[in-house]
Design a protein around this motif. Structure first.
Motif, short mmCIF file in Angstrom:
data_model
loop_
_atom_site.label_atom_id
_atom_site.label_comp_id
_atom_site.label_asym_id
_atom_site.label_seq_id
_atom_site.Cartn_x
_atom_site.Cartn_y
_atom_site.Cartn_z
N PRO A 109 4.49 -59.74 -31.42
CA PRO A 109 6.37 -59.44 -30.44
C PRO A 109 7.36 -58.56 -29.39
O PRO A 109 7.05 -59.66 -28.12
CB PRO A 109 7.08 -59.16 -32.31
CG PRO A 109 6.64 -58.84 -33.16
CD PRO A 109 5.13 -58.90 -32.35
N LEU A 110 5.75 -58.12 -29.62
CA LEU A 110 5.69 -56.96 -27.83
C LEU A 110 5.25 -57.27 -26.98
O LEU A 110 6.00 -57.41 -25.54
CB LEU A 110 5.22 -55.55 -27.82
CG LEU A 110 6.64 -54.44 -29.05
CD1 LEU A 110 5.85 -53.27 -29.26
CD2 LEU A 110 7.43 -54.12 -28.40
N GLU A 111 4.38 -57.92 -26.44
CA GLU A 111 3.83 -58.63 -25.79
C GLU A 111 4.39 -60.07 -25.50
O GLU A 111 5.02 -60.67 -24.54
CB GLU A 111 2.41 -59.45 -26.55
CG GLU A 111 1.49 -59.71 -25.39
CD GLU A 111 1.29 -58.92 -24.37
OE1 GLU A 111 1.14 -59.52 -22.82
OE2 GLU A 111 1.26 -57.70 -24.16
N ALA A 112 4.97 -60.92 -26.37
CA ALA A 112 5.97 -61.85 -26.85
C ALA A 112 7.01 -62.04 -25.37
O ALA A 112 7.49 -62.09 -24.35
CB ALA A 112 6.19 -62.89 -27.50
N MET A 113 8.00 -60.46 -25.70
CA MET A 113 8.81 -60.25 -24.82
C MET A 113 8.55 -59.27 -23.38
O MET A 113 9.31 -59.72 -22.99
CB MET A 113 9.43 -58.68 -25.92
CG MET A 113 10.03 -59.09 -26.56
SD MET A 113 11.42 -58.01 -27.82
CE MET A 113 10.63 -56.70 -26.60
N ALA A 114 6.94 -58.95 -23.92
CA ALA A 114 7.11 -58.29 -22.26
C ALA A 114 7.02 -60.03 -21.23
O ALA A 114 6.67 -59.62 -20.21
CB ALA A 114 6.04 -57.73 -22.11
N HIS B 224 10.90 -63.82 -16.07
CA HIS B 224 12.57 -64.05 -15.59
C HIS B 224 12.48 -63.00 -15.11
O HIS B 224 13.89 -62.71 -15.28
CB HIS B 224 13.49 -64.74 -17.23
CG HIS B 224 12.93 -65.44 -18.51
ND1 HIS B 224 13.37 -67.10 -17.59
CD2 HIS B 224 12.13 -65.80 -19.87
CE1 HIS B 224 12.74 -67.56 -18.96
NE2 HIS B 224 11.67 -66.86 -19.43
N ARG B 225 12.09 -61.67 -14.39
CA ARG B 225 12.47 -61.11 -13.78
C ARG B 225 12.83 -61.86 -12.64
O ARG B 225 14.48 -61.06 -12.65
CB ARG B 225 11.30 -60.74 -13.65
CG ARG B 225 11.43 -59.06 -12.48
CD ARG B 225 10.40 -58.44 -11.50
NE ARG B 225 9.39 -58.15 -13.16
CZ ARG B 225 8.35 -56.82 -13.45
NH1 ARG B 225 7.95 -57.02 -11.73
NH2 ARG B 225 8.00 -57.05 -14.35
N ASP B 226 12.00 -62.91 -12.07
CA ASP B 226 13.59 -62.74 -10.89
C ASP B 226 14.82 -63.42 -10.71
O ASP B 226 15.16 -63.23 -10.07
CB ASP B 226 12.15 -63.71 -9.59
CG ASP B 226 11.56 -62.94 -9.51
OD1 ASP B 226 10.88 -62.34 -9.16
OD2 ASP B 226 9.82 -64.15 -9.09
N THR B 227 14.82 -64.27 -11.81
CA THR B 227 15.88 -64.54 -12.40
C THR B 227 16.82 -63.62 -12.52
O THR B 227 18.19 -63.53 -12.22
CB THR B 227 16.04 -65.88 -13.64
OG1 THR B 227 14.67 -66.85 -12.49
CG2 THR B 227 17.20 -66.60 -13.93
N ILE B 228 16.75 -62.79 -13.10
CA ILE B 228 18.06 -61.54 -13.78
C ILE B 228 17.75 -60.69 -12.65
O ILE B 228 19.31 -59.97 -12.57
CB ILE B 228 17.02 -60.86 -15.16
CG1 ILE B 228 16.64 -61.82 -15.96
CG2 ILE B 228 17.76 -59.62 -15.18
CD1 ILE B 228 15.90 -61.52 -17.36
#
Length: 132
Positions: free
Chosen positions: A103-108, A114-118
């Motif tokens: 789960p942590l790897e999936a969130m990362a 999505h970093r650029d979009t955010i």
């Protein structure tokens, strides 16, 4: 409450409260920025305090100590002290901490995708807020 926003309930949805409240403190612990980095490091291999301190930019010695104690208290880490001079302390992930890896790897991965979009959304929001 403003008169124009009468659709917002004063009392939270009971279902959300029943589901979220009992696990909120656990999610707060495993989801904070220091815990995530520590758990991901310790899952890879047992690690010493000084290695964690050097490997996690920005964490203070005190915050690292507090976070490690809390993760140990929650059963996510095992602290082993070796009888050497000076004492050697090593942290190892438990089985339940290892379950967190996916789960942590999936969130990362989601955050990286999505970093650029955010970032773009934040800039646009801040510009709108500055005009208002």
């Amino acid at each position: 409450m403003s008169q124009g926003n009468i659709a917002v309930p004063d009392i939270p949805d009971p279902f959300i409260h029943e589901v979220a409240c009992p696990i909120r403190d656990i999610l707060d612990r495993v989801g904070n920025k220091w815990s995530v980095q520590i758990i991901l490091a310790v899952i890879q291999q047992p690690i010493r305090f000084t290695e964690l301190e050097r490997g996690i930019p920005g964490i203070s010695r005190r915050m690292l100590t507090l976070t490690l104690r809390n993760l140990e208290r929650d059963g996510l880490l095992v602290r082993t002290v070796f009888p050497t001079v000076p004492p050697k302390v090593e942290y190892t992930a438990t089985g339940i901490a290892r379950e967190l890896y996916e789960p942590l790897e999936a969130m990362a991965a989601w955050a990286r995708r999505h970093r650029d979009t955010i970032d773009t959304a934040r800039v646009a929001y801040d510009e709108r807020a500055a005009r208002d």
